[in-house]
Structure formats: structure tokens, C-alpha cells
Design a protein around this motif. Structure first.
Motif, PDB file in Angstrom:
ATOM      1  N   ARG A 344       0.810  -1.211   0.000  1.00 52.24           N
ATOM      2  CA  ARG A 344       0.000   0.000   0.000  1.00 52.24           C
ATOM      3  C   ARG A 344       0.846   1.265   0.000  1.00 52.24           C
ATOM      4  N   ALA A 345       1.975   1.221   0.707  1.00 49.33           N
ATOM      5  CA  ALA A 345       2.829   2.405   0.823  1.00 49.33           C
ATOM      6  C   ALA A 345       4.219   1.950   1.242  1.00 49.33           C
ATOM      7  N   GLU A 346       5.179   2.854   1.096  1.00 52.65           N
ATOM      8  CA  GLU A 346       6.553   2.542   1.478  1.00 52.65           C
ATOM      9  C   GLU A 346       7.302   3.820   1.822  1.00 52.65           C
ATOM     10  N   THR A 347       8.330   3.686   2.628  1.00 49.60           N
ATOM     11  CA  THR A 347       9.228   4.797   2.916  1.00 49.60           C
ATOM     12  C   THR A 347      10.450   4.697   2.016  1.00 49.60           C
ATOM     13  N   ALA A 348      11.313   5.662   2.109  1.00 48.36           N
ATOM     14  CA  ALA A 348      12.647   5.546   1.519  1.00 48.36           C
ATOM     15  C   ALA A 348      13.443   4.516   2.327  1.00 48.36           C
ATOM     16  N   PRO A 349      14.614   4.094   1.857  1.00 52.25           N
ATOM     17  CA  PRO A 349      15.444   3.147   2.630  1.00 52.25           C
ATOM     18  C   PRO A 349      16.030   3.824   3.867  1.00 52.25           C
ATOM     19  N   LEU A 350      15.280   3.812   4.964  1.00 48.15           N
ATOM     20  CA  LEU A 350      15.641   4.559   6.170  1.00 48.15           C
ATOM     21  C   LEU A 350      16.765   3.903   6.971  1.00 48.15           C
ATOM     22  N   VAL A 351      16.887   2.595   6.880  1.00 50.40           N
ATOM     23  CA  VAL A 351      17.824   1.873   7.755  1.00 50.40           C
ATOM     24  C   VAL A 351      18.781   0.996   6.952  1.00 50.40           C
ATOM     25  N   ALA A 352      19.107   1.428   5.756  1.00 51.52           N
ATOM     26  CA  ALA A 352      19.994   0.639   4.906  1.00 51.52           C
ATOM     27  C   ALA A 352      21.368   0.456   5.540  1.00 51.52           C
ATOM     28  N   ASP A 353      21.929   1.520   6.139  1.00 52.23           N
ATOM     29  CA  ASP A 353      23.252   1.420   6.762  1.00 52.23           C
ATOM     30  C   ASP A 353      23.241   0.445   7.928  1.00 52.23           C
ATOM     31  N   SER A 354      22.166   0.465   8.719  1.00 56.61           N
ATOM     32  CA  SER A 354      22.063  -0.459   9.855  1.00 56.61           C
ATOM     33  C   SER A 354      22.038  -1.904   9.384  1.00 56.61           C
ATOM     34  N   LEU A 355      21.254  -2.189   8.357  1.00 55.99           N
ATOM     35  CA  LEU A 355      21.167  -3.558   7.860  1.00 55.99           C
ATOM     36  C   LEU A 355      22.492  -4.010   7.265  1.00 55.99           C
ATOM     37  N   THR A 356      23.182  -3.130   6.578  1.00 54.15           N
ATOM     38  CA  THR A 356      24.485  -3.464   6.009  1.00 54.15           C
ATOM     39  C   THR A 356      25.508  -3.754   7.110  1.00 54.15           C
ATOM     40  N   ALA A 357      25.413  -2.987   8.207  1.00 54.50           N
ATOM     41  CA  ALA A 357      26.362  -3.136   9.317  1.00 54.50           C
ATOM     42  C   ALA A 357      25.986  -4.267  10.270  1.00 54.50           C
ATOM     43  N   GLY A 358      24.830  -4.904  10.056  1.00 57.83           N
ATOM     44  CA  GLY A 358      24.388  -5.959  10.966  1.00 57.83           C
ATOM     45  C   GLY A 358      23.850  -5.436  12.273  1.00 57.83           C
ATOM     46  N   ALA A 359      23.480  -4.137  12.311  1.00 60.87           N
ATOM     47  CA  ALA A 359      22.885  -3.519  13.508  1.00 60.87           C
ATOM     48  C   ALA A 359      21.370  -3.563  13.347  1.00 60.87           C
ATOM     49  N   ALA A 360      20.757  -4.614  13.853  1.00 61.20           N
ATOM     50  CA  ALA A 360      19.356  -4.898  13.557  1.00 61.20           C
ATOM     51  C   ALA A 360      18.428  -3.778  14.022  1.00 61.20           C
ATOM     52  N   PRO A 361      17.651  -3.185  13.102  1.00 61.75           N
ATOM     53  CA  PRO A 361      16.651  -2.198  13.501  1.00 61.75           C
ATOM     54  C   PRO A 361      15.479  -2.873  14.221  1.00 61.75           C
ATOM     55  N   THR A 362      14.744  -2.091  14.990  1.00 63.46           N
ATOM     56  CA  THR A 362      13.522  -2.561  15.638  1.00 63.46           C
ATOM     57  C   THR A 362      12.337  -1.870  14.985  1.00 63.46           C
ATOM     58  N   LEU A 363      11.322  -2.657  14.571  1.00 63.46           N
ATOM     59  CA  LEU A 363      10.095  -2.126  13.992  1.00 63.46           C
ATOM     60  C   LEU A 363       8.948  -2.439  14.932  1.00 63.46           C
ATOM     61  N   ILE A 364       8.247  -1.396  15.371  1.00 66.65           N
ATOM     62  CA  ILE A 364       7.185  -1.538  16.373  1.00 66.65           C
ATOM     63  C   ILE A 364       5.871  -1.030  15.791  1.00 66.65           C
ATOM     64  N   ALA A 365       4.816  -1.817  15.931  1.00 70.41           N
ATOM     65  CA  ALA A 365       3.484  -1.409  15.493  1.00 70.41           C
ATOM     66  C   ALA A 365       2.698  -0.888  16.676  1.00 70.41           C
ATOM     67  N   ASP A 366       2.160   0.314  16.545  1.00 69.35           N
ATOM     68  CA  ASP A 366       1.299   0.905  17.556  1.00 69.35           C
ATOM     69  C   ASP A 366      -0.069   1.136  16.927  1.00 69.35           C
ATOM     70  N   GLN A 367      -1.013   1.637  17.724  1.00 64.54           N
ATOM     71  CA  GLN A 367      -2.366   1.818  17.223  1.00 64.54           C
ATOM     72  C   GLN A 367      -2.430   2.855  16.110  1.00 64.54           C
ATOM     73  N   HIS A 368      -1.604   3.891  16.217  1.00 68.69           N
ATOM     74  CA  HIS A 368      -1.657   4.978  15.249  1.00 68.69           C
ATOM     75  C   HIS A 368      -0.342   5.217  14.521  1.00 68.69           C
ATOM     76  N   ARG A 369       0.766   4.745  15.061  1.00 63.86           N
ATOM     77  CA  ARG A 369       2.074   5.017  14.493  1.00 63.86           C
ATOM     78  C   ARG A 369       2.930   3.748  14.482  1.00 63.86           C
ATOM     79  N   ALA A 370       3.946   3.794  13.628  1.00 65.08           N
ATOM     80  CA  ALA A 370       5.012   2.802  13.680  1.00 65.08           C
ATOM     81  C   ALA A 370       6.264   3.493  14.187  1.00 65.08           C
ATOM     82  N   TYR A 371       7.108   2.738  14.891  1.00 58.36           N
ATOM     83  CA  TYR A 371       8.392   3.259  15.351  1.00 58.36           C
ATOM     84  C   TYR A 371       9.492   2.355  14.812  1.00 58.36           C
ATOM     85  N   LEU A 372      10.491   2.978  14.210  1.00 58.90           N
ATOM     86  CA  LEU A 372      11.580   2.251  13.577  1.00 58.90           C
ATOM     87  C   LEU A 372      12.899   2.811  14.090  1.00 58.90           C
ATOM     88  N   SER A 373      13.715   1.940  14.683  1.00 58.26           N
ATOM     89  CA  SER A 373      15.037   2.372  15.151  1.00 58.26           C
ATOM     90  C   SER A 373      16.063   2.176  14.051  1.00 58.26           C
TER      91      SER A 373
END
Length: 409
Positions: A344-373
Motif C-alpha cells: 500500500r505504501a513505502e518509505t525511503a530506505p531509512l535503515v539501509a546502513d544499519s542492515l548493512t552493518a548488521g545492527a538490527a533495527p527494531t520495527l514496532i506497530a502501535d495503534q496509530h504510528r510505527a516506530y523504527l530504530s
């Protein structure tokens, strides 16, 4: 047919720093932090009941520095430090930081009490509560209550199976309801009401779960579960992933009931972890980079979807719009249709450097927002997934948010 253990049988058996400011916070439990009795609403003496969820992002850096970002006023508090962790789990109030040589417990001091038809919100002094001893990687299983029930820890190298008293945690005390000796393995201790399901091994591999009372008494209930991996608690009950499907455990009129929900015929591979918006009945996991599997714990049924691109994580919002949130391998957050898997929708590659470095991001679903580290990028994102995956707020950090939990929910 569901397995059941009844009371009669039991009787016989028995540095995140915003570019703004940071304020210090207590790192020892408040002496007034003792639960109220008889109120039934999750209140704690010395805690303030507030009008809205006291939501925050509590983070631990790779060096063990713990900080809390208040999402209401954007202030940052320094909560102290723990041993540098290798993993972290949360129930929405407590953070369980695993160093490989024990688990240190952090009380964020903010929580929500779910009364089914309404909620109560609380704020108290945050605290570092201490350490649960154990050897090797710890698997932590929590419930949806931060003031009652239990929290399970399973230590891979020592084999120790530990059930913590969550009510005692709310008093600032680490109290073990039981500690069982087992053969070392990657296992679980899954709290279910006043019971717990504990994995047992044969030849070094977990093959079943065994039910215990909260004081460590064996109930006699045993349920096959080959290669158990992944557990989560919903409004319906506790889910445990097995090689051939999932177990759903819940308490019915005082009885512990365990039901088996097999994968559809012809399914290969298994989900090794589940995620969702806290407490919601639908959970989801990956059995491969594009193999999405949703489990509806109310309907006791699976939905199998194919992701539009390779993924590293997926979580279920379980809202009226049937929304899934996913993290693509290229660092984009995707909004997917839970009925079809379509994007339905997508962001830009917000955490590409983290994934490349093996620093796992956290994706959290809330009632109204998502939080991505974004650990490598030193950033936290708040995303409005219902508005075209719009970036609502961005929080830059001095230290990488290696482990992130949404707290106060």
C-alpha cells in the motif's frame, strides 16, 4: 483435541541523547513502589495515574547505557547503565537486557493496564531492578500484564528454566517463582495465567512442552512440540511456534488448555518468531524472506501470503484496515495488505546502513504510528503508516539505539 489440566489434577500433582536536553532519573526503585490491593486496575502505590498513555521509546546502547525518550514532550531521561547486552526483550514496561551471562531488568516506570473495555495509564519512577542469573543466551517470554502473572526466562547454556513473579517486579523486587534444572538447549518458559509451559529435550533438541504451576509443581500435561521457536501472548492466549504449526495455551475457568493449530497441508518451513501490536489476537512471522504467515488466534487459522519484496521482519497491526508493517532487506518500511500481501505504501530506505552493518533495527506497530530504530544512523523514526507511510517525527541520537522498546503501552 485440546489438552487440558484441571484443578483436581493439580491437587494430585503438586547513549540515546536528543540534540535537545537530557534529564537524570532515579536508578533505584522507589520505596513507595508497592501495589495497591483490591483495586483491580493495575495501580501501584506511589505511581501517578495519567489521562493518556505515557508512551516512550526506551533504548539501550551497545555499551549498555539506558535512556528514555518521552514521546509526549520529547524530553530524554538517563536511566543508568546495564552490562553491554547482546539481546533485549520487553513487555511494554520492563526491558530484559541479556548479556549472555544473566538478564538485567530495567523498569521504564510507565505502563498501561488493560481492563478489556477500557484502559488505565500510570507513571512512576524508573529503576534498574537487578540481574537474573543464568548462563548463555536467554529466551524471554512475557505476558500483557506488567503488574501480575509471570515472566519466563530460559538460559541456553545452563538449561535453567526460571519463572519470575511479575507482581514482585512492580514492587522493585526480582523474585523467582521457580527455577528448574534442565539439559542445556535453546528453549522457552512461557507463562500462561497461573501456569507455565516449559520446553523439555531429547538428545539435545527440544521435543515437547511440559506444564507447571507457578510454584514449580508438575501438572502432568505434556504436549509434543518439535523444534519450538518463537512465542508471543495475545488477548486469546500464549502462542508457541513448533515445526508443524503452533500451540495456543490459555486458561479456561481455571483449567490450562493447550490447542494445536497445524500449518495448512503441504506447507514447508516454519515461523521462528512472531510479532504484532501488543495484545491483539492476530500475530505474524516469516518462514522465509517472502513467506509471510499470519495466525488468527481467535479463529485458530493461518493465512499464507507472499511478500512483494524480500523482508527481514514483519509485524501485524491487526486493525480494521488489515494492515501489516514490514521491513524490507533494502531498508524500506512497507505497509502491506494483510488479506493479499499487496503493498500500500513505502518509505525511503531509512535503515539501509544499519542492515548493512548488521545492527538490527527494531520495527514496532502501535495503534496509530510505527516506530523504527536506526542504530547505525543514530536515529529513531515515528511513521504514520495510515497516511502513506509519512515520516511524522525524526529523533536524532548521539549514541546508537542498539535495542529499542516502546514503553507505556
Amino acid at each position: 483435541m485440546p489438552s487440558r489440566i484441571t484443578p483436581a489434577v493439580l491437587v494430585g500433582a503438586l547513549s540515546l541523547v536528543l540534540v535537545s536536553c537530557a534529564a537524570p532519573a532515579p536508578t533505584t526503585p522507589s520505596p513507595a513502589s508497592t501495589p495497591e490491593t483490591g483495586d483491580g486496575h493495575g495501580a501501584i502505590a506511589g505511581a501517578e495515574e495519567v489521562a493518556e498513555p505515557p508512551l516512550g521509546l526506551t533504548t539501550i546502547s551497545s555499551e549498555g547505557v539506558v535512556r528514555h525518550l518521552d514521546l509526549l514532550d520529547e524530553s530524554v531521561s538517563d536511566l543508568g547503565a546495564v552490562t553491554a547486552p547482546t539481546a533485549m526483550a520487553t513487555d511494554g514496561r520492563y526491558l530484559f537486557a541479556d548479556s549472555g551471562a544473566g538478564v538485567e531488568v530495567v523498569d521504564s516506570g510507565v505502563w498501561t493496564w488493560d481492563h478489556v473495555d477500557h484502559f488505565h495509564y500510570y507513571r512512576a519512577a524508573p529503576a534498574l531492578l537487578g540481574t537474573v542469573e543464568g548462563d548463555g543466551t536467554a529466551t524471554v517470554a512475557t505476558t500483557n500484564s506488567s503488574t501480575a502473572g509471570g515472566t519466563g526466562l530460559s538460559f541456553a547454556d545452563s538449561g535453567d528454566a526460571v519463572l519470575l513473579d511479575t507482581e514482585a517486579l512492580s514492587k522493585g523486587e526480582i523474585r523467582e517463582s521457580f527455577r528448574l534444572d534442565r539439559e542445556p538447549h535453546d528453549g522457552m518458559v512461557v507463562p500462561v495465567g497461573s501456569f507455565a509451559l516449559v520446553t523439555e529435550v531429547e538428545g539435545g533438541v527440544a521435543t515437547e512442552v511440559v506444564a507447571y504451576t507457578a510454584d514449580g509443581g508438575a501438572t502432568g500435561l505434556r504436549e509434543p512440540c518439535t523444534q519450538p521457536a518463537g512465542t508471543i501472548t495475545t488477548r486469546v492466549g500464549a502462542v508457541i511456534g513448533c515445526s508443524d504449526g503452533a500451540l495456543l495455551a490459555h486458561v479456561d475457568d481455571g483449567d490450562l488448555v493447550v490447542e494445536r493449530i497445524p500449518y495448512p497441508a503441504g506447507t514447508t518451513g516454519a515461523v521462528t518468531g512472531f510479532d504484532n501490536r501488543e495484545g491483539r489476537p492476530t500475530v505474524v512471522g516469516l518462514a522465509g524472506s517472502t513467506d509471510i504467515r499470519l495466525l488468527d488466534t481467535r479463529a485458530r487459522s493461518w493465512t499464507m501470503l507472499t511478500a512483494p519484496v524480500p523482508l527481514v521482519h514483519v509485524t501485524a497491526v491487526d486493525d480494521d484496515d488489515d494492515t501489516l508493517l514490514a521491513l524490507a532487506q533494502d531498508g524500506r518500511m512497507l505497509v502491506l495488505d494483510a488479506a493479499t500481501g499487496a503493498m500500500r505504501a513505502e518509505t525511503a530506505p531509512l535503515v539501509a546502513d544499519s542492515l548493512t552493518a548488521g545492527a538490527a533495527p527494531t520495527l514496532i506497530a502501535d495503534q496509530h504510528r510505527a516506530y523504527l530504530s536506526a542504530p547505525a544512523e543514530h536515529r529513531l523514526y515515528e511513521i504514520d503508516y495510515a497516511d502513506g507511510a509519512r515520516i511524522a517525527r525524526t529523533f536524532d541520537t548521539d549514541a546508537e539505539p542498539a535495542f529499542t522498546a516502546e514503553t507505556g503501552r
